[in-house]
Design a protein around this motif. Sequence first.
Motif, PDB file in Angstrom:
ATOM      1  N   UNK A  17      -5.005   0.260   5.947  1.00 60.55           N
ATOM      2  CA  UNK A  17      -4.733  -1.158   5.724  1.00 60.55           C
ATOM      3  C   UNK A  17      -3.549  -1.567   6.594  1.00 60.55           C
ATOM      4  N   UNK A  18      -3.395  -2.873   6.757  1.00 56.15           N
ATOM      5  CA  UNK A  18      -2.181  -3.438   7.349  1.00 56.15           C
ATOM      6  C   UNK A  18      -1.704  -4.565   6.461  1.00 56.15           C
ATOM      7  N   UNK A  19      -0.590  -5.169   6.820  1.00 54.60           N
ATOM      8  CA  UNK A  19      -0.102  -6.313   6.047  1.00 54.60           C
ATOM      9  C   UNK A  19      -0.977  -7.546   6.214  1.00 54.60           C
ATOM     10  N   UNK A  20      -1.838  -7.559   7.225  1.00 52.40           N
ATOM     11  CA  UNK A  20      -2.772  -8.669   7.411  1.00 52.40           C
ATOM     12  C   UNK A  20      -4.071  -8.377   6.657  1.00 52.40           C
ATOM     13  N   UNK A  21      -4.641  -9.394   6.037  1.00 53.21           N
ATOM     14  CA  UNK A  21      -5.842  -9.174   5.237  1.00 53.21           C
ATOM     15  C   UNK A  21      -7.034  -8.777   6.089  1.00 53.21           C
ATOM     16  N   UNK A  39       2.872  -5.925  11.098  1.00 54.05           N
ATOM     17  CA  UNK A  39       4.158  -5.225  11.191  1.00 54.05           C
ATOM     18  C   UNK A  39       4.150  -3.903  10.433  1.00 54.05           C
ATOM     19  N   UNK A  40       3.092  -3.640   9.652  1.00 55.64           N
ATOM     20  CA  UNK A  40       3.084  -2.423   8.858  1.00 55.64           C
ATOM     21  C   UNK A  40       1.663  -1.935   8.628  1.00 55.64           C
ATOM     22  N   UNK A  41       1.500  -0.626   8.597  1.00 57.93           N
ATOM     23  CA  UNK A  41       0.231   0.019   8.288  1.00 57.93           C
ATOM     24  C   UNK A  41       0.421   0.847   7.032  1.00 57.93           C
ATOM     25  N   UNK A  43       0.814  -1.206   0.000  1.00 58.23           N
ATOM     26  CA  UNK A  43       0.000   0.000   0.000  1.00 58.23           C
ATOM     27  C   UNK A  43       0.848   1.257   0.000  1.00 58.23           C
ATOM     28  N   UNK A  44       0.210   2.395   0.229  1.00 59.74           N
ATOM     29  CA  UNK A  44       0.896   3.676   0.219  1.00 59.74           C
ATOM     30  C   UNK A  44       1.288   4.072   1.639  1.00 59.74           C
ATOM     31  N   UNK A  63       5.367 -14.298  10.650  1.00 56.62           N
ATOM     32  CA  UNK A  63       4.327 -13.263  10.547  1.00 56.62           C
ATOM     33  C   UNK A  63       3.031 -13.872  10.037  1.00 56.62           C
ATOM     34  N   UNK A  64       3.141 -14.745   9.032  1.00 55.50           N
ATOM     35  CA  UNK A  64       1.957 -15.372   8.452  1.00 55.50           C
ATOM     36  C   UNK A  64       1.280 -16.322   9.451  1.00 55.50           C
ATOM     37  N   UNK A  65       2.066 -17.175  10.078  1.00 56.16           N
ATOM     38  CA  UNK A  65       1.498 -18.145  11.011  1.00 56.16           C
ATOM     39  C   UNK A  65       0.924 -17.472  12.250  1.00 56.16           C
ATOM     40  N   UNK A  66       1.592 -16.407  12.708  1.00 54.58           N
ATOM     41  CA  UNK A  66       1.125 -15.715  13.908  1.00 54.58           C
ATOM     42  C   UNK A  66       0.152 -14.600  13.635  1.00 54.58           C
TER      43      UNK A  66
END
Length: 288
Positions: free
Chosen positions: A284-288, A269-271, A203-204, A262-265
């Motif tokens: 948004x964040x890195x998580x869906x 880590x980012x917005x 994202x931006x 990061x995926x499993x837990x």
Amino acid sequence: MLKNIVLLSILMLSSCSTDRKVSDKVSIMLDVPVSPIKTYFKEHFDFESFIAIETTDSFLVSDIKKIVRSDDNILLLSGNRSVFLIDAHSGKLKVCIDKCGNGPGESKRIIDIAFNEELGQILLYNDFYKLLVFDLKGDFLSEVKVGEMYENVTCRRGEVLFYNKLNGYSCYPYMLKIYNLKNKTWRTVGDDIKIDFPIRSRGLQMVNSKRVWFNAPLDYKLYCFEDDTPAAHYRLDISMAKLSDDLIKKSISDPQTFFNEVSMGKIVYSLNSLRETENFLIFHSNQT
């Protein structure tokens, strides 16, 4: 033969150098819901308009990287090579800028785009570390040598803000380099704190909403640029933000392990892509 693609436009927002630091005023803590609210947008937002963009065999839009709207115009960055100026009411193409090369007004890769509303200009920042200036007819006017690689640009009140200088695996996310288009002068605001983090968000990291918002990887504060100073306006209490020092180190030494953990837990880590309305902040964040 004409084809139509539909652009969904959602209205959710209505050479001197001076070192200025990030404002240290107390930021407000915001609680982030633990569970997703699936009906949130349906209950709080209305679609402003649907714009059908006319396309032909010589004008095909795909992989839209960025959309910027200014009054009656919509600016599209398609891929990293083509910029289209669209009539916001009819959806018809007005201008196409896609000159490839290293000559005047040319780019091999376009990194970001912006409108200069005060002067009616289109701004392109490219991989030659240049800011290219075009009029609304698509005619090349001038260029500004930036000299460094940034990830995002935006224009506000006749000034171009450059954000997140790249330096290998490092970035300077708390510093803004600002160019005044009228006075042709530079200044720098913020802190020259370097963060080693090779993973970039999709994202931006800087968005021009009601204010200019930006944020840094591995940081859960929301920063905005106001009164000529970057300020940490809000802090987010996110239950999924569980980054240990060891995991942060792995983002550089062992990125694959970092991604796996990061995926499993389901770790945030980012917005990015922050927008503000009268009553809400949306990001948004890195998580869906």
